[in-house]
Design an enzyme around this catalytic site. Sequence first.
Site, PDB file in Angstrom:
ATOM      1  N   GLY A   1       0.792  -1.230   0.000  1.00 28.04           N
ATOM      2  CA  GLY A   1       0.000   0.000   0.000  1.00 28.04           C
ATOM      3  C   GLY A   1       0.822   1.277   0.000  1.00 28.04           C
ATOM      4  O   GLY A   1       0.362   2.312   0.466  1.00 28.04           O
ATOM      5  N   SER A   2       2.049   1.229  -0.560  1.00 30.43           N
ATOM      6  CA  SER A   2       2.824   2.480  -0.588  1.00 30.43           C
ATOM      7  C   SER A   2       2.172   3.504  -1.520  1.00 30.43           C
ATOM      8  O   SER A   2       2.259   4.708  -1.275  1.00 30.43           O
ATOM      9  CB  SER A   2       4.278   2.215  -1.003  1.00 30.43           C
ATOM     10  OG  SER A   2       4.364   1.842  -2.363  1.00 30.43           O
ATOM     11  N   ASN A   3       1.499   3.043  -2.575  1.00 30.49           N
ATOM     12  CA  ASN A   3       0.774   4.000  -3.431  1.00 30.49           C
ATOM     13  C   ASN A   3      -0.410   4.599  -2.678  1.00 30.49           C
ATOM     14  O   ASN A   3      -0.689   5.799  -2.809  1.00 30.49           O
ATOM     15  CB  ASN A   3       0.326   3.331  -4.727  1.00 30.49           C
ATOM     16  CG  ASN A   3       1.431   3.315  -5.766  1.00 30.49           C
ATOM     17  OD1 ASN A   3       1.795   4.350  -6.317  1.00 30.49           O
ATOM     18  ND2 ASN A   3       2.001   2.145  -6.018  1.00 30.49           N
TER      19      ASN A   3
ATOM     20  N   ARG B   1      -5.995  -8.430  -8.854  1.00 27.25           N
ATOM     21  CA  ARG B   1      -7.067  -9.280  -9.386  1.00 27.25           C
ATOM     22  C   ARG B   1      -7.741  -8.582 -10.539  1.00 27.25           C
ATOM     23  O   ARG B   1      -7.917  -7.360 -10.521  1.00 27.25           O
ATOM     24  CB  ARG B   1      -8.114  -9.569  -8.305  1.00 27.25           C
ATOM     25  CG  ARG B   1      -7.722 -10.671  -7.355  1.00 27.25           C
ATOM     26  CD  ARG B   1      -8.849 -10.986  -6.412  1.00 27.25           C
ATOM     27  NE  ARG B   1      -9.968 -11.652  -7.071  1.00 27.25           N
ATOM     28  CZ  ARG B   1     -10.017 -12.940  -7.382  1.00 27.25           C
ATOM     29  NH1 ARG B   1      -8.977 -13.716  -7.130  1.00 27.25           N
ATOM     30  NH2 ARG B   1     -11.076 -13.467  -7.950  1.00 27.25           N
TER      31      ARG B   1
ATOM     32  N   LEU C   1     -10.873  -7.436 -12.696  1.00 27.42           N
ATOM     33  CA  LEU C   1     -12.238  -7.057 -12.330  1.00 27.42           C
ATOM     34  C   LEU C   1     -13.206  -7.509 -13.422  1.00 27.42           C
ATOM     35  O   LEU C   1     -12.864  -7.509 -14.608  1.00 27.42           O
ATOM     36  CB  LEU C   1     -12.319  -5.537 -12.154  1.00 27.42           C
ATOM     37  CG  LEU C   1     -11.470  -5.020 -10.990  1.00 27.42           C
ATOM     38  CD1 LEU C   1     -11.313  -3.506 -11.072  1.00 27.42           C
ATOM     39  CD2 LEU C   1     -12.071  -5.430  -9.650  1.00 27.42           C
TER      40      LEU C   1
ATOM     41  N   ASN D   1      -5.868   2.555 -12.610  1.00 25.98           N
ATOM     42  CA  ASN D   1      -4.862   1.588 -12.158  1.00 25.98           C
ATOM     43  C   ASN D   1      -3.475   2.166 -12.389  1.00 25.98           C
ATOM     44  O   ASN D   1      -3.289   3.013 -13.271  1.00 25.98           O
ATOM     45  CB  ASN D   1      -4.996   0.287 -12.966  1.00 25.98           C
ATOM     46  CG  ASN D   1      -4.002  -0.777 -12.520  1.00 25.98           C
ATOM     47  OD1 ASN D   1      -3.803  -1.001 -11.327  1.00 25.98           O
ATOM     48  ND2 ASN D   1      -3.363  -1.432 -13.479  1.00 25.98           N
TER      49      ASN D   1
ATOM     50  N   HIS E   1       0.572   0.829 -13.044  1.00 24.83           N
ATOM     51  CA  HIS E   1       1.339  -0.361 -13.410  1.00 24.83           C
ATOM     52  C   HIS E   1       2.810   0.031 -13.536  1.00 24.83           C
ATOM     53  O   HIS E   1       3.131   1.069 -14.131  1.00 24.83           O
ATOM     54  CB  HIS E   1       0.820  -0.919 -14.741  1.00 24.83           C
ATOM     55  CG  HIS E   1       1.540  -2.166 -15.146  1.00 24.83           C
ATOM     56  ND1 HIS E   1       1.396  -3.357 -14.469  1.00 24.83           N
ATOM     57  CD2 HIS E   1       2.449  -2.396 -16.135  1.00 24.83           C
ATOM     58  CE1 HIS E   1       2.177  -4.262 -15.022  1.00 24.83           C
ATOM     59  NE2 HIS E   1       2.824  -3.705 -16.025  1.00 24.83           N
TER      60      HIS E   1
ATOM     61  N   ASP F   1      -4.207  -4.386 -17.664  1.00 22.69           N
ATOM     62  CA  ASP F   1      -3.197  -3.347 -17.891  1.00 22.69           C
ATOM     63  C   ASP F   1      -3.323  -2.763 -19.304  1.00 22.69           C
ATOM     64  O   ASP F   1      -2.321  -2.629 -20.025  1.00 22.69           O
ATOM     65  CB  ASP F   1      -1.784  -3.906 -17.665  1.00 22.69           C
ATOM     66  CG  ASP F   1      -1.580  -4.398 -16.234  1.00 22.69           C
ATOM     67  OD1 ASP F   1      -2.172  -3.818 -15.314  1.00 22.69           O
ATOM     68  OD2 ASP F   1      -0.829  -5.376 -16.046  1.00 22.69           O
TER      69      ASP F   1
ATOM     70  N   GLU G   1       5.992   6.363  -9.255  1.00 24.30           N
ATOM     71  CA  GLU G   1       4.575   6.001  -9.111  1.00 24.30           C
ATOM     72  C   GLU G   1       3.926   6.909  -8.073  1.00 24.30           C
ATOM     73  O   GLU G   1       2.780   7.360  -8.227  1.00 24.30           O
ATOM     74  CB  GLU G   1       4.429   4.537  -8.679  1.00 24.30           C
ATOM     75  CG  GLU G   1       4.845   3.518  -9.714  1.00 24.30           C
ATOM     76  CD  GLU G   1       4.570   2.091  -9.252  1.00 24.30           C
ATOM     77  OE1 GLU G   1       3.512   1.859  -8.644  1.00 24.30           O
ATOM     78  OE2 GLU G   1       5.424   1.221  -9.482  1.00 24.30           O
TER      79      GLU G   1
END
Length: 251
Positions: free
Chosen positions: A26-28, A109, A111, A125, A127, A163, A192
């Site tokens: 969870g650093s983002n 995961r 969706l 998202n 990436h 992605d 990021e």
Amino acid sequence: MSPAREIPFPGCHMSFPLAVLVSGGGSNLQSILDKIDSGALPAEVRVVLSNKPDAYGLTRARERGIPAVALPHADFPTRAAFDAEMVRVINEHGVDAKAGAVVLAGFMRMLTPEFLRAFPQRVVNIHPALLPSFPGTHGARDAADYGVRLAGCTVHFVDEIMDHGPVIIQAAVPALPGEGGDALAARILALEHCIYPQAIGWLAQGRLAIEGRHVRLTAPAAPAAAPLASWGGAERPYLVSPGLEPGFLPR
Ligand code: GAR
């Protein structure tokens, strides 16, 4: 070219509601929370969900008093049932087809189309590769193993292919000779943490429009604040497009 689809976000919200989905550290998520705290990002994380009960991202949320919901995907009979429960929880916290956005921050995961239909043009998202190169679960490592000389990260709208959706912003860094995947991934991760809050900020301000595969960024109130690209210094070179605005630059 297909007609522009303006994303109907009503101007700049002081508390644009976000649901953040994590599977790991969870650093983002943390970078988003930090930019909210700094005043650069006019948003509010209403709920953090994870398919992994031990994800540290859930702990980060709990420590700030943000609702943190673990939904182990193995507890659900089907992918559709898992996604339906996620939609229910997200809606319950004030993010729906009309308000806010769903932010995938290391959520590993796929969706379902039903999930995406619940939040049209509101799922994003990040990436750790310059898409369309190196999609999948190990983008930075795959790029290093391949021997690329430029690597980077991408924020994009999510569609039904992994992605794949329209690109909002990308940042590039040189891949250094002899550098392993871990070192490259760490340098990419630092960027990021700049481009994701920036992209979410544009979304919150209603400044993104999807035109087919292209995302158009409308100008900010003060045009001088939006350079086309930013180069880092010789010590930490990077290139980002569109350019980062004040409040989102690397420190
Ligand atoms: C990040 O590098 C993110 O780009 C990547 O997972 C990491 C999560 O780190 N996502 C993907 O690979 C998606 N295909 P974090 O949990 O510290 O934010």
